[in-house]
Structures are given as C-alpha cells and as structure tokens.
Design a protein around this motif. Structure first.
Motif, PDB file in Angstrom:
ATOM      1  N   GLY A  66       0.986  -1.592   0.234  1.00 26.29           N
ATOM      2  CA  GLY A  66       0.543   0.493  -0.431  1.00 26.29           C
ATOM      3  C   GLY A  66       0.797   0.998   0.314  1.00 26.29           C
ATOM      4  O   GLY A  66       0.074   2.672   0.155  1.00 26.29           O
ATOM      5  N   LYS A  67       1.983   0.949   0.357  1.00 26.98           N
ATOM      6  CA  LYS A  67       2.777   2.607   0.184  1.00 26.98           C
ATOM      7  C   LYS A  67       4.116   2.580  -0.844  1.00 26.98           C
ATOM      8  O   LYS A  67       3.867   1.646  -2.058  1.00 26.98           O
ATOM      9  CB  LYS A  67       3.762   1.938   1.430  1.00 26.98           C
ATOM     10  N   THR A  68       4.226   3.821  -1.229  1.00 22.03           N
ATOM     11  CA  THR A  68       5.907   3.154  -2.094  1.00 22.03           C
ATOM     12  C   THR A  68       6.916   3.528  -2.057  1.00 22.03           C
ATOM     13  O   THR A  68       7.042   3.686  -0.637  1.00 22.03           O
ATOM     14  CB  THR A  68       5.712   5.225  -2.950  1.00 22.03           C
TER      15      THR A  68
ATOM     16  N   ASP B 141       5.582   1.068  -6.360  1.00 19.41           N
ATOM     17  CA  ASP B 141       3.864   1.431  -6.458  1.00 19.41           C
ATOM     18  C   ASP B 141       3.766   0.024  -5.326  1.00 19.41           C
ATOM     19  O   ASP B 141       3.019  -0.490  -6.217  1.00 19.41           O
ATOM     20  CB  ASP B 141       2.889   2.073  -6.762  1.00 19.41           C
TER      21      ASP B 141
ATOM     22  N   ARG C 226      -1.213  -5.182  -2.638  1.00 18.67           N
ATOM     23  CA  ARG C 226      -2.184  -5.238  -1.510  1.00 18.67           C
ATOM     24  C   ARG C 226      -4.065  -5.588  -1.517  1.00 18.67           C
ATOM     25  O   ARG C 226      -4.735  -6.289  -1.116  1.00 18.67           O
ATOM     26  CB  ARG C 226      -2.236  -3.651  -0.554  1.00 18.67           C
TER      27      ARG C 226
ATOM     28  N   GLU D  30       0.524  -0.397  -4.152  1.00 16.80           N
ATOM     29  CA  GLU D  30      -0.706  -0.752  -3.701  1.00 16.80           C
ATOM     30  C   GLU D  30      -1.103  -1.650  -4.617  1.00 16.80           C
ATOM     31  O   GLU D  30      -2.189  -2.050  -3.803  1.00 16.80           O
ATOM     32  CB  GLU D  30      -1.092   0.498  -4.555  1.00 16.80           C
TER      33      GLU D  30
END
Length: 102
Positions: free
Chosen positions: A41-43, A55, A60, A57
């Motif tokens: 979910g983070k970069t 990325d 997730r 995301e």
C-alpha cells in the motif's frame, strides 16, 4: 549461491504472507547494507541501478483478493531450483539471511 554473492545490486522480495515488500540494497561485497521492509500500500524508491519508485498498492489489492494469506502451496510459486519448498508462511532460515548492517 546467495543472491548477494551473485552480485545482484538490488533484490526485491514480495512476501504475500506478511503483506510486505522487502528491498535488499547497497551491496557491499557479499552482503546487503540496507534492508527495507515496506507494507503493501506504500511506495518505495528503489536505488540505482534500478532507480524507480515502486507503488505497492496493487500488491495489497491482490493480497486482499487472495484472502490476505496463501495457506496452501500454489502452482504460481513453484519450489526453487535445486532446493525443496518450505511450507507457505515459513520465514527464511538464518543461514539464508544477509549479515547485520554495519
């Protein structure tokens, strides 16, 4: 042969069991000096020679669709060559981990 000893400058591990990306970087001879653990979910900015921002995301979202954990072995993740597969969810053996950061 461990990955660091093979001279791979940046190694990325996508751990679907813990829902995180582990980035091994800044190779110093036979081990990595930096290990980053980034939750899905983070970069994360990958260092050279890769030099991209990843990325996580979509990872997730993919884990949520898979029920967050893959509790059974999958044909998508075959056993590594020359070795046997460990049960899903097992952590790497200490002998497989890079040395401490100095």
């Amino acid at each position: 042969m461990p990955i660091a000893e093979a001279g791979i400058p940046v190694h990325i591990l996508i751990d679907r069991d813990s829902c995180e990306v582990v980035v091994y970087s800044y190779l110093d001879g036979m081990r990595y000096e930096q290990i980053l653990m980034i939750p899905f979910g983070k970069t994360v900015a990958l260092p050279g020679p890769v030099d991209i921002t990843l990325d996580t995301e979509p990872l997730r979202a993919g884990s949520a669709e898979a029920g967050l954990r893959n509790e059974s072995p999958s044909a998508d993740f075959p056993a590594p060559r020359g070795g046997s597969a460990r049960a899903t969810g097992d952590k790497p053996l200490l002998s497989e981990m890079p040395g401490p950061v100095t």
